[in-house]
Design an enzyme around this catalytic site. Structure first.
Site, short mmCIF file in Angstrom:
data_model
loop_
_atom_site.label_atom_id
_atom_site.label_comp_id
_atom_site.label_asym_id
_atom_site.label_seq_id
_atom_site.Cartn_x
_atom_site.Cartn_y
_atom_site.Cartn_z
CD GLU B 186 -3.13 0.61 2.14
OE1 GLU B 186 -3.24 -0.51 2.66
OE2 GLU B 186 -3.87 2.15 3.07
NE ARG B 187 -1.91 5.29 -0.52
CZ ARG B 187 -3.40 5.82 -1.24
NH1 ARG B 187 -2.95 5.74 -2.04
NH2 ARG B 187 -4.46 5.66 -0.27
CE LYS B 306 -5.59 3.06 9.09
NZ LYS B 306 -5.18 3.35 7.54
CD GLU B 310 -7.51 6.34 6.53
OE1 GLU B 310 -6.53 5.06 6.45
OE2 GLU B 310 -7.31 7.41 5.93
NE ARG B 343 -0.45 4.47 11.82
CZ ARG B 343 -0.95 4.92 10.52
NH1 ARG B 343 -2.04 4.10 10.61
NH2 ARG B 343 -0.52 5.39 9.56
NE ARG B 355 -7.91 13.74 8.11
CZ ARG B 355 -7.06 13.04 7.00
NH1 ARG B 355 -7.77 13.41 5.63
NH2 ARG B 355 -6.63 11.86 6.64
CG ASP B 384 -2.53 10.80 5.42
OD1 ASP B 384 -3.42 10.47 4.04
OD2 ASP B 384 -2.05 10.56 5.85
CD GLU B 406 2.87 6.37 11.03
OE1 GLU B 406 2.06 6.13 12.05
OE2 GLU B 406 1.59 5.94 10.05
CD GLU B 412 -0.33 7.96 0.69
OE1 GLU B 412 -0.32 7.35 1.78
OE2 GLU B 412 -1.48 8.12 0.47
CG HIS B 540 -6.46 16.20 1.47
ND1 HIS B 540 -7.63 15.16 0.08
CD2 HIS B 540 -6.43 14.95 2.63
CE1 HIS B 540 -7.98 14.29 0.53
NE2 HIS B 540 -7.25 13.99 1.66
CD1 TRP B 562 -11.04 10.55 3.37
CD2 TRP B 562 -12.27 8.83 2.24
NE1 TRP B 562 -10.52 9.61 4.62
CE2 TRP B 562 -11.22 7.93 4.14
CE3 TRP B 562 -13.11 7.73 2.25
CZ2 TRP B 562 -11.87 7.62 4.41
CZ3 TRP B 562 -12.94 6.73 1.87
CH2 TRP B 562 -12.13 6.09 3.25
#
Lengths: 724, 724
Positions: B186-187, B306, B310, B343, B355, B384, B406, B412, B540, B562
């Site tokens: 992923e990513r 996590k 999500e 996380r 957010r 993010d 992190e 990404e 974003h 999103w």
């Protein structure tokens, strides 16, 4: 002192150069170890002339430079024509294009035999000067000849009096990559797709060129980039640009690009309402699409199509035939010289007939109704690439249609990338099978090379085992199957053993002990796999979906013809599929001598016994033992043979570089463990039917049948998934 | 003549040795080109003693043998203790274990400062004999010291009077691999997963060891093998065996293995009916699971989790808190010394708050309620991993809880593998940010190294950018971010520029012109990416789901948070997210000096302007130009800067090996093309709100907004997909 230092440095760099990870495949150009041979080779090739500046001839020149530098341990000067005339011991490669040295050699007559892609190699003496001549009609023939010449050096052959004349016996020699656009490879066990679509067309890594070199070295001249479970997106301009970039890398190496055509593409990307092959709008769409493709890729090879098979769309949903579908695409391609390879891999569980009969029943009636630029692509056997299958009954049965062979190089049913299974014996077994279509000698090879029925359009395809793994194929020995496929595609009369010998010498070394031992391992390996998986004509016993490990108990699910019980039909009395006249009469699809042989319980070769007959557990085999005993012994023989392979390999420690030695050793451990898994699971399962004791020669199973039935393997590489 | 031949061969092998594909990362051991330095190095290191036979010390010995052989162009003899005593100009590495040469040097006091993993390197003269001493308390410290010493040689540093004492400032320095069990990442933009689960535990390719070497060379001591979008199957025995095999390869290199824990695992693989952290059966299950894991992997590091983010399961579905969830796992691990990294990346679109505020709101109240072996893992910023984010307000706000950082190494949101973006400036920007939690100097770095609030348990994680690509990271420059992460994890006081200098010298060469130019390129590159993607605090704006390319128009869909419109809030008057007191008051989560700075339209640093404020298009910026003009110029500046990077890179042709040169050149072309894509799409889109002309300094867009909105990218690498 300086000399000693230099030699020391030399040795240390040599040592570094010896680290091998398999990337170089069989195109390793390590210094010739045999000193006498090295002298001879250096003597014979003191300079090189490659006549011409095309991309192909430049590739030939570059290959010679790199290879001779490595093999002969020194740079061999490349000369121009003008210097060449006075050079003694010259290697000269080229066509008869006027003005060159080759043109002056009057080889035109001899070159008639080598066609568009072949070549001759001849030792000549002209005016007192020694020449090794590589000549061809076209540049690509020269490149092929160069690789052949290098093969001679790599395999330590004498080159003093060469007289080689060769042309490929089959016109289109193609790799089918079952690669998806998301990078996964269906039935791929060598990592992921070679094609980095995301970075195409902008970035072309060296690997694409090395792929082309590897294929050119064995005469493969076509590559189908996409999965037969097709994705219409691959025909959109964005992806045609990417394919075109690949085609450009491959072109100098004589390799044309093909794509799989999703039959419903007119709907999916054309926004049409139908894909009916007889609809004029659909025909127009494909014509425009073909025109578009050829604007991107002027030498596009054509389409490979899987239709009305395993859920793929096709003409039949419109009440049309395979011929209608194939001809639709053929007409779109023919102005551009493209071909259609239309697969005959069809079977419908709603059709109540033996799966093994269905392709014949569906295609034979269509014989002669395909356009001239269509081939029907037929798998080697009538089920699906099992460890052993009898040849497909369609071979010989469609005299008016060019049929092409589809072999599977990737080991979907033969142990993935970790089992050492040399497939050339399997390929040869099919190629040498006599169909008796026109009396004795009507071998399958003569069907596909066009000589039996007089076809010019000929082809052979191999489902590729390549992927992104550093060693291309997942394992070193898997590379031998790519190699063997290419060699047989060029010349199906070569023997499996001769091909193995070439490959071993090129891939490992010419150490006679190593060559002998590895050749023995390889030549036995196919039969070994048959033994520990599916002896005596058993077939389709693998685990569901991912096909990893045994699953003789597989039953139920969406289709009976996707189970194992459908194929072995074991009951308390007997096992095997009665395909004789008293059963499905699949034998009746063969020509009479074959039908009689396969159809007779007594005469049927035991290797096909359970393919064609439902045989009592008590049946007396030629050995005098019962079927049950012979079955168990077959499984045990396979396991024992793998152990012998391990021991033989271990005796070669030190004769192979450490990295490849260790990988092969690790994989043989996996193979032995999985051979036992197959043996134990299958014997225990069939025992529930035979109710007989396991012969004492067979190792007791390591676990219970319940255990084996409970094994769940997840995330198995290569598992087929729906297009996303 | 023989000497000349030998030199010729030498050169040709040298030339072959120069072919570079990036596999060696920064651990290239090419011969030192500077002849004077080479003499000095050879002089200083005429023999090597590594004291001890543990796996770690053997790894150190092997690294020295290989590296010195390459760097010094000759094998440096390895000696035993008994010979060592009389050797002059000896490199000696070891711990103070009794009986060794190091033990005799009385370094115990000095070694107090270096802890479990650190080391000292000192030039000493003992009894007239020169020594370079690498000493540590533990074997792993010796290995770290060896890599540091080799770095000195690789970067052409003087080694005549060394006095290095160093220990890592952060205890757990971890790579998070978002690798799935099916091989996808992923990513991930560097191919597929490094871990060949199918062949584990039986086959361990050399690559696993080289992964460990690369990490040990930069002091990374932990690796989380699995995706934070976790799969409980990874905790089953079949997969624990595989993880254990990896742990065994990594152990000598000081790297411990961690796994992600799917919170619902008790249900999914335990067949429990609940995963409620307060359920005794669930606690018992995790305890047994932990015990089982430690039987396979005795030094297992612990879990990364996590939860309730999500769609991932977590304690909140049982009405429990993050602390309840973390403590459940912590209790299971603590008898074994394991840790939990929990996380704080949480945000719920059903919570009607900004957010950027939610993680703070959810976690701050839990401060102090976690077990001692729990760290809360916080992303560098509150959204993010955007090209620029202000530091996360949680840093400094949870004094009673160990917080860990992190960072995202994989790009990404920063151009995948093809955009050259050096991330150390981004890492440093966060690390050096002053939270003012305890007055000035309360830098984020001091939060995570434990010094601000007095925590011993400290950690830092980087979401890895590694994969199966030959060059590990997809591109050469992406490797610099793995390197930089490791170096900063060890010592966050290092400068981005110093780290870049090291990396360039190790990865390319010490050519001063190359070092200078590449350093300039790298140091500017992060700001360049911010400019062509998201200048002035925008964030974003990427395309939905796959995040490839611009999508400032993204709106609708399953979650407002999103979309892009949620973040830029562009309207006919203004653009930007009002996070000041008049808006969401996200600024209020910072300590007062920070809150005041960010919250003031006039004083807010322009790089964060649109992060914290909704600003009129007409707003006068510090430059005197309007916001709209400055925004457009920002985008154009980014594109122009990429072109300058291209030109600078091209001036280095010939100073870099061909394969890497060409790849970087091709990727810069892609970057320039994509920078224009971002610029054009974003400017055209925002223009629909501002209704102002595009400043003439900006290239006119290449296409219309409708065109950009119609671009569909398929099969983008790294796209997140549901677990199958």
């Amino acid at each position: 002192m300086r000399f000693q230092l230099a030699i020391l440095l030399l040795i240390s760099f040599n040592a570094n150069a010896q680290a091998e990870d398999g990337y170089d495949l069989w195109l390793r150009y390590q210094p010739i170890s045999d000193q006498a041979l090295l002298r001879d080779y250096r003597d014979a090739v003191s300079a090189v002339l490659v006549e011409g500046q095309s991309a192909t001839l430049s590739a030939a020149r570059e290959e010679l430079r790199m290879a001779l530098g490595g093999l002969l341990g020194r740079d061999v000067p490349l000369v121009e024509v003008v210097e060449a005339a006075v050079k003694d011991r010259l290697l000269v490669a080229g066509t008869s294009a006027p003005g060159g040295l080759i043109a002056s050699l009057n080889l035109a007559n001899d070159l008639k035999a080598v066609g568009e892609e072949g070549f001759l190699i001849r030792s000549m003496k002209i005016g007192g000067k020694r020449r090794v001549v590589i000549a061809a009609n076209k540049d690509i023939g020269v490149l092929h000849g160069v690789f052949q010449f290098l093969r001679l050096l790599q395999t330590h052959q004498p080159i003093g009096s060469l007289s080689i004349v060769t042309a490929p016996r089959i016109r289109h020699r193609v790799l089918d990559h079952w690669d998806n656009l998301d990078g996964t490879v269906e039935r791929g066990y060598a990592g992921f797709s070679l094609w980095d679509w995301h970075k195409l067309p902008d970035y072309l890594p060296p690997r694409y060129k090395d792929y082309a070199r590897a294929n050119a070295s064995i005469g493969i001249n076509g590559t189908v980039l996409t999965n037969v479970n097709a994705n219409a997106v691959s025909l959109t301009p964005e992806y045609l640009k990417k394919a075109a970039a690949l085609a450009e890398v491959f072109r100098p190496y004589g390799i044309r690009v093909y794509l799989t055509a999703r039959f419903s593409a007119p709907i999916e990307i054309g926004n049409l309402k139908t894909a009916d092959p007889l609809d004029p709008g659909v025909a127009a769409w494909w014509k425009e699409k073909a025109d578009e493709i050829y604007r991107y890729i002027p030498d596009f090879g054509g389409f490979l199509v899987k239709a009305n098979s395993e859920g793929q769309p096709g003409p039949q949903q419109y009440g049309r035939s395979h011929a209608d579908g194939a001809n639709l695409l053929a007409d779109a391609l023919s102005p551009h010289g493209g071909i259609v390879m239309w697969r005959a891999f069809v079977y419908d569980d709603k059709v109540p007939d033996d799966r093994a009969k269905q392709a014949y029943n569906e295609f034979k009636p269509l014989d002669g109704s395909f356009r001239p630029n269509v081939l029907v692509q037929v798998k080697n056997g009538p089920i699906d690439f099992q460890p052993r299958e009898p040849f497909h009954p369609l071979f010989g049965a469609m005299p008016a249609t060019p049929l092409m062979m589809e072999f599977q190089i990737t080991q979907e049913y033969l142990g993935f990338a970790t089992h050492l299974v040399y497939l050339a014996p399997l390929f040869k077994e099919t190629l040498d099978s006599d169909t008796f279509a026109k009396g004795p000698g009507s071998r399958v090879a003569r069907v596909i090379d066009g000589s039996l029925h007089g076809h010019q359009l000929t082809a052979i395809a191999g489902v590729a085992n390549t992927g992104s793994d550093r060693n291309w194929c997942g394992s070193v020995f898997a590379q031998s199957n790519w190699y063997a496929f290419g060699r047989l595609a060029w010349d199906h009369t070569l023997s499996a053993e001769a091909i193995a010998g070439e490959w071993i010498r090129m891939t490992f070394s010419n150490d006679p002990l190593l060559v002998e031992k590895v050749s023995s391992i390889m030549m036995a390996s196919r039969e070994v796999a048959v033994d520990y998986m599916t002896p005596l004509g058993l077939h389709h016993l693998m685990a569901r979906d991912h096909h990893y490990g045994p699953g003789p108990w597989v039953s139920g699910g969406p289709r009976a013809d996707w189970t194992s019980v459908y194929y072995h039909r074991a009951d308390s009395n007997a096992v095997g599929f009665d395909r004789s006249a008293s059963g499905s009469n699949a034998v009746g699809q063969y020509f009479p001598p074959v039908a009689q042989l396969f159809g007779s319980l007594e005469k049927c070769p035991e290797k096909y016994l359970l393919w064609f007959h439902h045989v009592k557990w008590d049946h007396r085999m030629q050995s005098g033992r019962t079927l049950w005993e012979e079955l168990c012994r077959g499984y045990q023989r396979g396991v024992s043979a793998v152990r012998a392979m391990q021991a033989s390999w271990r005796s070669l420690r030190g004769r192979v570089d450490a990295e490849r030695y260790e990988q092969i050793d690790a994989f043989l451990r996996i193979q032995e463990s999985e051979a036992r898994w197959w043996r134990d699971a299958c014997i225990l399962y069939f025992q529930t039917f035979s109710k007989k004791d396991i012969p004492k020669e067979v190792d007791p199973p390591s676990e219970t049948l319940d255990y084996f039935r409970s094994v769940v393997k997840r995330y198995v590489p290569g598992t087929a998934r729906p297009i996303r």
